[in-house]
Design a protein around this motif. Structure first.
Motif, PDB file in Angstrom:
ATOM      1  N   ASP A 134       0.840  -1.173   0.061  1.00  8.22           N
ATOM      2  CA  ASP A 134      -0.028  -0.142  -0.071  1.00  8.22           C
ATOM      3  C   ASP A 134       0.939   1.416  -0.042  1.00  8.22           C
ATOM      4  O   ASP A 134       0.249   2.368   0.254  1.00  8.22           O
ATOM      5  N   TYR A 179      -2.812  -8.855  -0.858  1.00  3.37           N
ATOM      6  CA  TYR A 179      -3.739  -8.931  -0.183  1.00  3.37           C
ATOM      7  C   TYR A 179      -3.442  -9.328   1.116  1.00  3.37           C
ATOM      8  O   TYR A 179      -4.409  -8.848   1.922  1.00  3.37           O
ATOM      9  N   ILE A 182      -3.357  -5.734   2.879  1.00  2.00           N
ATOM     10  CA  ILE A 182      -4.781  -5.413   3.213  1.00  2.00           C
ATOM     11  C   ILE A 182      -5.250  -6.101   4.385  1.00  2.00           C
ATOM     12  O   ILE A 182      -5.923  -5.345   5.272  1.00  2.00           O
ATOM     13  N   GLN A 217     -13.643  -4.929   0.983  1.00  2.00           N
ATOM     14  CA  GLN A 217     -13.919  -5.535  -0.316  1.00  2.00           C
ATOM     15  C   GLN A 217     -12.822  -6.453  -0.895  1.00  2.00           C
ATOM     16  O   GLN A 217     -13.126  -7.209  -2.029  1.00  2.00           O
ATOM     17  N   THR A 218     -11.702  -6.213  -0.430  1.00  4.48           N
ATOM     18  CA  THR A 218     -10.501  -7.193  -0.665  1.00  4.48           C
ATOM     19  C   THR A 218     -10.794  -8.549  -0.434  1.00  4.48           C
ATOM     20  O   THR A 218     -10.380  -9.605  -1.216  1.00  4.48           O
ATOM     21  N   LEU A 221     -12.057 -10.968  -3.323  1.00  6.21           N
ATOM     22  CA  LEU A 221     -11.134 -10.911  -4.523  1.00  6.21           C
ATOM     23  C   LEU A 221     -10.476 -12.432  -4.385  1.00  6.21           C
ATOM     24  O   LEU A 221      -9.696 -12.555  -5.361  1.00  6.21           O
ATOM     25  N   SER A 232     -10.058  -8.537 -10.595  1.00  3.56           N
ATOM     26  CA  SER A 232      -9.698  -8.850  -9.152  1.00  3.56           C
ATOM     27  C   SER A 232      -8.430  -8.070  -8.845  1.00  3.56           C
ATOM     28  O   SER A 232      -8.175  -7.472  -7.977  1.00  3.56           O
ATOM     29  N   LEU A 236      -7.762  -4.970  -6.406  1.00  2.83           N
ATOM     30  CA  LEU A 236      -6.794  -4.989  -5.113  1.00  2.83           C
ATOM     31  C   LEU A 236      -6.110  -3.787  -5.465  1.00  2.83           C
ATOM     32  O   LEU A 236      -5.676  -3.176  -4.325  1.00  2.83           O
ATOM     33  N   ALA A 239      -7.747  -0.819  -4.231  1.00  3.36           N
ATOM     34  CA  ALA A 239      -7.604  -1.065  -2.701  1.00  3.36           C
ATOM     35  C   ALA A 239      -6.517  -0.563  -2.191  1.00  3.36           C
ATOM     36  O   ALA A 239      -6.383   0.460  -1.155  1.00  3.36           O
TER      37      ALA A 239
END
Length: 419
Positions: A134, A179, A182, A217-218, A221, A232, A236, A239
């Motif tokens: 991120d 993933y 997150i 939301q993640t 996916l 997807s 991601l 996000a």
């Protein structure tokens, strides 16, 4: 929520105006082609990559920049690139006459370009090669300086370009890392709420809710990510970018980085110091989120002692020297400055016990986090195989030394000595 709306900023109920100084975010199929348009006005560009990331998106980037003067720094792809003084000097040595830096890569390339950009007054863009973390939109550069893991406030990129044709073909562990990074927000957000109670730290419900929405939301996916489905991967990446914007809104990484990141940094730093293997950052964050969930469960299940744990100074220095080697001195100096070892935390815990317990209970159970990770092929057995029980216990007790941030690691140490 649309990224463009967030970039416009907002006046918030918390009393602050939130803003993020990114000019362009382009995520989608063929996004790299947009570089020709969004680099208008720049004439001399330095590309920074490693051999792997350049192979993934270097040719496309150069084609999109046709007509510009291009210089390149391409690090070896055979070993892990460390964002340290040597890497900084390598990039800085090529910036004469450059008016834009474009990083091609993800975490380390991003941090390195961000750091050099900030301290030399040259704007930078990032061409993302993996939806792995991120930090693309965060203002902090995670560097290793003097052997210490240090987050340097260095501003945000002027542009982020994320081409889903590239992202979907990233190594699977990089997709899993994004993933996992997150999922780790469950822990970071809980630490933020905990510190609000314990330390009266600034807290914004809007930023909290925005980040939590990206987590939820993640989770939907997982199946598509394992199949490398383009949409997807796109969601991601969006996000990850939005969580980074949330950090810029907060003015720190607090909404997205807590005890789970401290554990991850521990495994990275001790791995570098002792020449031991460690997972990619986001995967360590994911596994460490299970560990921090277990700590919260223990704090909820056990009665709290009447005595605050504190080590003898000599024993403490010996432990840090054993664990961190040449980095120990910096850790000790940092914690002496922070002063939590000298603070009476027990009276705060006792006075606010019910409120603290209520917040700790908001974190999903460790078993739930395990299932979230298993959905993308991350099994805790791999974590336990990589790191010995002794190393994990050391991390629980002393990962907190790497940062000046209060998290559940401090509470667990205060009450149970980290064991």
């Amino acid at each position: 929520m649309q990224i463009d709306m967030l970039l416009a900023g907002m006046d918030c109920a918390c009393g602050r105006h939130h803003s993020c100084n990114i000019r362009h975010v382009v995520i989608g199929k063929g996004a790299i082609a947009s570089l020709g348009e969004i680099t208008d006005g720049y004439t001399s560009i330095l590309l920074v990559a490693d051999e792997n990331t350049f192979r993934a998106a270097g040719a496309q980037t150069e084609n999109a920049l046709a007509g510009k003067k291009i210089c390149k720094v391409v690090f070896s792809g055979e070993s892990v690139l460390i964002p340290n003084e040597e890497a900084i000097d390598t990039v800085t040595g090529q910036i004469d006459g450059i008016d834009l830096i474009i990083g091609i890569g993800s975490g380390v390339i991003q941090d390195l370009c961000k750091y050099v950009s900030h301290f030399n007054g040259i704007p930078y863009y990032i061409v993302a090669t993996a939806p792995s973390m991120d930090g693309y939109t965060s203002s902090g550069a995670a560097m290793i300086l003097g052997g210490m893991k240090v987050t340097v406030s260095a501003g945000v990129p002027a542009a982020i370009v994320a081409d889903t044709d590239v992202l979907k073909n990233a190594p699977m562990d990089m997709i899993q890392a994004g993933y996992g990074d997150i999922v780790g927000k469950y822990s970071a957000l809980n630490d933020w709420r905990l510190s609000r109670i314990v330390n009266d730290e600034y807290f914004c419900q809007e930023i909290y809710d925005l980040t939590l929405d990206m987590v939820q939301q993640t989770l939907n996916l997982a199946d598509g990510l394992m199949k490398r489905e383009e949409n997807s991967v796109k969601v991601l990446m969006e996000a990850l970018v939005i969580v980074g914007i949330a950090m810029s809104f907060a003015g720190s990484s607090r909404p997205a980085s807590g005890s789970e990141h401290h554990l991850s940094h521990f495994f990275e730093i001790t791995g570098i110091v002792h020449g031991e293997d460690y997972f990619p950052h986001g995967i360590d964050v994911a596994y460490s989120t299970v560990v921090t969930a277990e700590l919260r469960e223990k704090l909820l299940q056990q009665p709290w002692p009447e005595i605050q744990y504190r080590p003898q100074r000599d024993a403490y220095i010996a432990e840090l020297s054993r664990i961190y080697g040449p980095v120990a001195e910096g850790c000790i100096a940092l914690q002496d400055k922070v002063g939590l070892y000298q603070k009476d935390m027990l009276s705060i815990y006792q006075a606010k016990e019910q409120e603290i317990r209520s917040v700790l209970a908001e974190m999903p159970a460790a078993g739930e986090i395990r299932k979230m990770l298993e959905a993308v092929g991350l099994e805790m057995d791999a974590f336990e195989k990589m790191y010995s029980p002794e190393k994990i216990r050391d991390a629980i007790a002393y990962a907190k030394e790497l940062k000046d941030r209060y998290t559940v690691l401090w509470m667990y140490y205060d009450l149970f000595g980290g064991q």
